[in-house]
Design an enzyme around this catalytic site. Structure first.
Site, PDB file in Angstrom:
ATOM      1  N   SER A   1       0.537  -3.527  -2.239  1.00 52.22           N
ATOM      2  CA  SER A   1       1.403  -3.139  -3.364  1.00 52.22           C
ATOM      3  C   SER A   1       2.742  -3.872  -3.333  1.00 52.22           C
ATOM      4  O   SER A   1       3.804  -3.240  -3.474  1.00 52.22           O
ATOM      5  CB  SER A   1       1.618  -1.612  -3.382  1.00 52.22           C
ATOM      6  N   PRO A   2       2.731  -5.199  -3.194  1.00 50.12           N
ATOM      7  CA  PRO A   2       3.997  -5.944  -3.159  1.00 50.12           C
ATOM      8  C   PRO A   2       4.714  -5.922  -4.503  1.00 50.12           C
ATOM      9  O   PRO A   2       5.921  -6.177  -4.570  1.00 50.12           O
ATOM     10  CB  PRO A   2       3.544  -7.376  -2.809  1.00 50.12           C
TER      11      PRO A   2
ATOM     12  N   TYR B   1     -12.984   2.214  -1.648  1.00 45.74           N
ATOM     13  CA  TYR B   1     -12.693   1.848  -3.041  1.00 45.74           C
ATOM     14  C   TYR B   1     -13.987   1.982  -3.845  1.00 45.74           C
ATOM     15  O   TYR B   1     -14.936   1.249  -3.664  1.00 45.74           O
ATOM     16  CB  TYR B   1     -12.132   0.436  -3.163  1.00 45.74           C
TER      17      TYR B   1
HETATM   18  N1  LIG Z   1      -4.267  -0.239   2.883  1.00 40.43           N
HETATM   19  C1  LIG Z   1      -4.032   0.585   1.901  1.00 40.43           C
HETATM   20  O1  LIG Z   1      -3.934   1.795   2.080  1.00 40.43           O
HETATM   21  C2  LIG Z   1      -3.878   0.040   0.498  1.00 40.43           C
HETATM   22  C3  LIG Z   1      -3.287   0.805  -0.515  1.00 40.43           C
HETATM   23  C4  LIG Z   1      -3.162   0.238  -1.796  1.00 40.43           C
HETATM   24  C5  LIG Z   1      -3.630  -1.038  -2.030  1.00 40.43           C
HETATM   25  N2  LIG Z   1      -4.240  -1.752  -1.019  1.00 40.43           N
HETATM   26  C6  LIG Z   1      -4.760  -3.105  -1.233  1.00 40.43           C
HETATM   27  O2  LIG Z   1      -3.734  -3.913  -1.773  1.00 40.43           O
HETATM   28  C7  LIG Z   1      -4.154  -4.495  -2.995  1.00 40.43           C
HETATM   29  C8  LIG Z   1      -2.974  -4.628  -3.911  1.00 40.43           C
HETATM   30  O3  LIG Z   1      -2.376  -3.350  -4.134  1.00 40.43           O
HETATM   31  P1  LIG Z   1      -1.803  -3.008  -5.563  1.00 40.43           P
HETATM   32  O4  LIG Z   1      -2.884  -3.167  -6.563  1.00 40.43           O
HETATM   33  O5  LIG Z   1      -1.086  -1.729  -5.467  1.00 40.43           O
HETATM   34  O6  LIG Z   1      -0.750  -4.221  -5.722  1.00 40.43           O
HETATM   35  P2  LIG Z   1       0.372  -4.591  -6.744  1.00 40.43           P
HETATM   36  O7  LIG Z   1       0.170  -6.060  -6.954  1.00 40.43           O
HETATM   37  O8  LIG Z   1       1.671  -4.101  -6.248  1.00 40.43           O
HETATM   38  O9  LIG Z   1       0.058  -3.804  -8.090  1.00 40.43           O
HETATM   39  C9  LIG Z   1      -1.036  -4.098  -8.914  1.00 40.43           C
HETATM   40  C10 LIG Z   1      -0.700  -3.637 -10.310  1.00 40.43           C
HETATM   41  O10 LIG Z   1       0.262  -4.541 -10.860  1.00 40.43           O
HETATM   42  C11 LIG Z   1      -0.239  -5.123 -12.029  1.00 40.43           C
HETATM   43  N3  LIG Z   1       0.144  -6.542 -12.011  1.00 40.43           N
HETATM   44  C12 LIG Z   1      -0.224  -7.471 -11.104  1.00 40.43           C
HETATM   45  N4  LIG Z   1       0.372  -8.654 -11.365  1.00 40.43           N
HETATM   46  C13 LIG Z   1       1.123  -8.455 -12.474  1.00 40.43           C
HETATM   47  C14 LIG Z   1       1.974  -9.282 -13.239  1.00 40.43           C
HETATM   48  N5  LIG Z   1       2.180 -10.554 -12.915  1.00 40.43           N
HETATM   49  N6  LIG Z   1       2.601  -8.745 -14.325  1.00 40.43           N
HETATM   50  C15 LIG Z   1       2.400  -7.457 -14.666  1.00 40.43           C
HETATM   51  N7  LIG Z   1       1.610  -6.624 -13.968  1.00 40.43           N
HETATM   52  C16 LIG Z   1       0.973  -7.115 -12.884  1.00 40.43           C
HETATM   53  C17 LIG Z   1      -1.725  -4.933 -12.010  1.00 40.43           C
HETATM   54  O11 LIG Z   1      -2.199  -4.788 -13.319  1.00 40.43           O
HETATM   55  P3  LIG Z   1      -3.558  -5.481 -13.810  1.00 40.43           P
HETATM   56  O12 LIG Z   1      -4.602  -5.127 -12.809  1.00 40.43           O
HETATM   57  O13 LIG Z   1      -3.782  -4.883 -15.140  1.00 40.43           O
HETATM   58  O14 LIG Z   1      -3.297  -6.947 -13.847  1.00 40.43           O
HETATM   59  C18 LIG Z   1      -1.882  -3.626 -11.234  1.00 40.43           C
HETATM   60  O15 LIG Z   1      -1.759  -2.507 -12.075  1.00 40.43           O
HETATM   61  C19 LIG Z   1      -5.264  -3.573  -3.499  1.00 40.43           C
HETATM   62  O16 LIG Z   1      -6.164  -4.247  -4.357  1.00 40.43           O
HETATM   63  C20 LIG Z   1      -5.934  -3.169  -2.219  1.00 40.43           C
HETATM   64  O17 LIG Z   1      -6.833  -4.193  -1.809  1.00 40.43           O
HETATM   65  C21 LIG Z   1      -4.350  -1.230   0.229  1.00 40.43           C
END
Ligand SMILES: NC(=O)c1ccc[n+]([C@@H]2O[C@H](COP(=O)([O-])OP(=O)(O)OC[C@H]3O[C@@H](n4cnc5c(N)ncnc54)[C@H](OP(=O)(O)O)[C@@H]3O)[C@@H](O)[C@H]2O)c1
Length: 327
Positions: free
Chosen positions: A202-203, A53
């Site tokens: 990405s829940p 990252y």
């Molecule tokens: N192992 C892997 O390959 C892998 C891949 C992807 C991710 N990850 C890990 O998983 C973590 C989470 O993944 P993700 O970021 O895809 O998760 P996510 O929670 O599904 O999506 C995050 C997105 O949702 C938005 N969001 C969050 N809460 C919200 C709410 N209550 N209302 C409206 N929008 C909301 C965020 O916007 P804002 O930021 O603008 O609030 C961001 O754009 C990452 O940080 C990383 O550590 C791991």
């Protein structure tokens, strides 16, 4: 904050965890530091990052956020993409050769400002390195006190079994949500059998399941959603029908769509610790509210069936990234 234990390990963490990755260019570094500190203040005890990252930058930010506070928070990071160990440039593809793992871990420890990584993941399985060698290297690092728990990300069943035979796997981190249910077929029963925790990344469907992403939104080129088939305008229009259904159920239960998406995962299995991401304290607080959304069996089934019956349009990642998924 409620806590959960990851599988048969003794690794107990808050029921929800936060990731530092984010989407697109980070415009406000200190804002992210503030969000991560707010998460710790509100009882989150697991923060997720990775060498790739940034690369490297995200671990530095996490290091800044947790400076002097490692006793309050567990840190998870990952090795395994082919990051040049001198320049920090991702050269493309994966690399889990033992010397690469060792070098990446030394760098992670330095950038995070800690002397031991609480949960060390292989980010993607490397087809060129036997899983036994990867698990063996992590086993040595644990013996040297540089890590405590071993995890895999997006690994398939065979890789999980092979790794677990060498070194118990504490957690699998894979995409799993109301619009990505593939892990239910083979992976979830396997984790249950072996006593491995599941950390669904990405829940919130990279934001889509919250209802706040709309088809007309333009993503930056550095944002993976700009090239993910599931996020084309046409796919979004179709997939929005699912989100509207989640919204309706949420309205009846007094919960936001984000809270419903997280509460459904928490209800699914007791060894699941959803991993959401946000760069806003208000969203952090909204998401934490999910632990108090208690779904009756009827509510749970309604949400479960709604998502099960829905045909999602588009793959969750572009082909070049999907190629490394074992799911
Ligand atoms: N192992 C892997 O390959 C892998 C891949 C992807 C991710 N990850 C890990 O998983 C973590 C989470 O993944 P993700 O970021 O895809 O998760 P996510 O929670 O599904 O999506 C995050 C997105 O949702 C938005 N969001 C969050 N809460 C919200 C709410 N209550 N209302 C409206 N929008 C909301 C965020 O916007 P804002 O930021 O603008 O609030 C961001 O754009 C990452 O940080 C990383 O550590 C791991």
């Amino acid at each position: 904050m409620k806590t959960r234990t990851l599988g048969h390990s003794n690794f107990e963490v808050s029921a929800l965890s936060i990731g530092a990755m984010g989407y697109g260019t980070l415009k406000d570094r200190s804002g992210l530091v503030d969000v991560l500190r707010a998460a710790i203040d509100r009882g989150i005890t697991l923060i997720d990052t990775a060498e790739v990252y940034g690369p490297w930058v995200n671990e530095e930010i996490v290091g800044e956020a947790i400076s002097g506070r490692h006793d309050e928070i567990k840190i998870a990071t990952k090795f395994g993409w082919n990051v040049d160990q001198t320049s920090g440039v991702h050269l493309g593809g994966v690399n889990s050769h033992p010397e690469q793992i060792r070098s990446a871990v030394e760098g992670s420890l330095r950038r995070l400002g800690i002397d031991c990584i609480d949960l060390l993941y292989q980010h993607r399985v490397d087809p060129d390195v036997p899983m036994e060698d990867v698990a063996g290297t992590v086993k040595d690092l644990i013996a040297e006190g540089k890590a405590i728990h071993f995890g895999l990300s997006e690994a398939g069943a065979d890789s999980i079994r092979r790794a677990h035979a060498v070194l118990p796997v504490t957690a699998l981190q894979s995409e799993y949500s109301l619009w990505t249910r593939e892990p239910e077929n083979e992976i979830l029963p396997l984790l249950e059998e072996l006593g491995i925790g599941l950390i669904p990344f990405s829940p919130l469907g990279k934001g889509f399941l919250t209802g706040k992403v709309t088809p007309s939104m333009q993503f930056e080129v550095t944002d993976i959603r700009s090239r993910a088939p599931r996020f084309t305008e046409q796919a979004q229009v179709q997939n929005m029908v699912l989100v509207n259904g989640i919204k309706d159920i949420g309205q009846r239960l007094g919960a936001t769509p984000a809270q419903i998406a997280l509460a459904w995962l928490l209800e699914k299995r007791p060894f699941i610790v959803p991993l959401f991401g946000t760069r806003a304290v208000s969203r952090l607080e909204e998401n934490l509210g999910a632990v108090d959304v208690l779904l009756s069996p009827e509510d749970f089934n309604e949400i479960d069936n709604l998502s099960q019956d829905f045909k999602i349009e588009g793959a969750r990642y572009p082909d070049d990234i999907m190629a490394f998924s074992g799911l």
